[in-house]
Design an enzyme around this catalytic site. Structure first.
Site, short mmCIF file in Angstrom:
data_model
loop_
_atom_site.label_atom_id
_atom_site.label_comp_id
_atom_site.label_asym_id
_atom_site.label_seq_id
_atom_site.Cartn_x
_atom_site.Cartn_y
_atom_site.Cartn_z
N ILE A 200 70.79 57.06 57.02
CA ILE A 200 69.92 57.89 57.86
C ILE A 200 68.54 57.96 57.22
CG2 ILE A 200 70.74 60.01 56.74
CD1 ILE A 200 70.24 61.46 59.42
N LEU A 201 67.53 57.85 58.06
CA LEU A 201 66.15 57.98 57.57
C LEU A 201 65.29 58.62 58.65
CD1 LEU A 201 64.02 57.13 55.29
CD2 LEU A 201 63.40 55.32 56.91
N ARG A 209 60.55 68.19 61.27
CA ARG A 209 60.58 68.47 62.71
C ARG A 209 62.00 68.77 63.20
NH1 ARG A 209 56.03 66.27 65.57
NH2 ARG A 209 54.55 65.25 64.15
N GLY A 210 62.95 68.86 62.27
CA GLY A 210 64.34 69.10 62.65
C GLY A 210 65.07 67.85 63.11
N LEU A 211 64.49 66.68 62.87
CA LEU A 211 65.09 65.44 63.37
C LEU A 211 66.34 65.06 62.59
CD1 LEU A 211 61.82 63.36 63.93
CD2 LEU A 211 63.23 64.50 65.66
N GLU A 247 79.19 58.14 55.27
CA GLU A 247 79.62 57.19 54.25
C GLU A 247 79.07 57.59 52.89
OE1 GLU A 247 78.10 52.74 53.33
OE2 GLU A 247 79.02 53.00 55.30
N SER A 251 72.24 59.04 49.97
CA SER A 251 70.99 59.01 49.21
C SER A 251 70.58 60.45 48.91
CB SER A 251 69.90 58.32 50.03
OG SER A 251 69.56 59.11 51.16
#
Length: 308
Positions: A200-201, A209-211, A247, A251
């Site tokens: 996820i990035l 922004r809560g993304l 998974e 990071s």
């Protein structure tokens, strides 16, 4: 490993679009041509080398010891490139500022988002993007990502993953975000461990922004929906014991987002647990049934909250 991450930052600056100049956090050698470096001792972006004459590629060049020493010195120098330019719509990249500026004017992704719509919210939407239709887009996105994530070392097996990319809705009035990928997560298509997220990035300029919460929450809902469909096919609709999660290893950036999401979700369920007097069910089991979080993730979060 050619597709791994070098142990030092090897590009001084990454420019995203015409507005954002970013400092890479990690080194990235997958974006360069390994074969070209072995032959010449010079760094060249991979796709540029691939376009060279096939005859030139097949030349057998055996370097002497002095050449090898010189190449090793160049390899470990601090920066292989001063600036890499990435399109903020399609993530194609170059080290040529003029070509980059020209591309930004005509990039077709300025007007068309790749993928199939799978989520539509008030402010954002999510599209599922598959490799067989948008392979170059995903490869370029992953190469960009390698400058900011330290545990994703390959971009060659993208056929095994689905990608979910978040965009701002046009009605939000923020025209400068229109059709720009703001972040993404990938999910292995056939995960034997029922993992709902591989990487996820959130693109650095679009954080806070809560993304991250949006993508993580969507990944859980997606996995639960997929399991419900599978359970109905096998006539076993009870999914209370089903748990899923990301998974490992996460990071540092991903772990921070997840702990934040787990914490907010667990606080609500713990309040419900106390309110409903569910004392006949152990707390961890209750939280697993309500959230579908893995037990180790629940325990980790409760320890972080100093509840246990």
């Amino acid at each position: 490993d050619y597709h791994g991450i070098v142990p030092f930052v090897n590009v001084e600056s990454v420019q995203l679009g015409l507005s954002y100049k970013l400092d890479p956090i990690y080194g990235n050698n997958a974006i360069f041509s390994n074969n070209h470096f072995k032959k010449t001792g010079e760094f060249l972006l991979g796709p540029l080398y691939e376009c060279q004459n096939e005859t030139d590629k097949k030349k057998d060049v055996t370097p002497n010891n002095d050449e090898i020493t010189t190449k090793e010195t160049k390899y470990y120098k601090q920066f292989w490139e001063d600036v890499l330019y990435f399109c903020e719509f399609c993530f194609k990249y170059t080290n040529d500022e003029i070509k980059f500026t020209e591309h930004c004017k005509i990039c077709p992704y300025q007007h068309n988002q790749p993928g199939k719509l799978v989520y539509l919210g008030n402010d954002y939407l999510i599209k599922k993007v598959s490799h067989h239709r948008h392979g170059v887009f995903l490869e370029s996105l992953c190469l960009f990502t390698k400058f900011f994530l330290d545990n994703k070392s390959s971009f060659c097996n993208l056929k095994e993953f689905d990608f979910f990319v978040v965009y701002a809705r046009e009605l939000d009035g923020i025209s400068n975000l229109r059709n720009k990928p703001l972040g993404f997560f990938s999910k292995q298509i056939a995960s034997t461990n029922f993992e709902n997220l591989s990487s996820i990035l959130i693109v650095p300029p679009y954080r806070n922004r809560g993304l991250g919460t949006l993508l993580i929450e969507f990944s859980y809902h997606l996995s639960i929906h997929q399991l419900e469909s599978l359970s109905k096919m096998h006539d076993s609709p009870n999914i209370e014991c089903f748990t899923t999660g990301p998974e490992s290893p996460l990071s540092p950036f991903g772990l921070k987002m997840y702990v934040n999401y787990w914490q907010k979700t667990l606080v609500i369920e713990m309040m419900n647990y106390k309110k409903n007097n569910k004392l006949d069910t152990p707390l961890i089991k209750y939280l697993m049934e309500k959230t579908h979080f893995e037990s180790e993730h629940i325990i980790l979060t409760l320890k972080y909250m100093k509840c246990i």
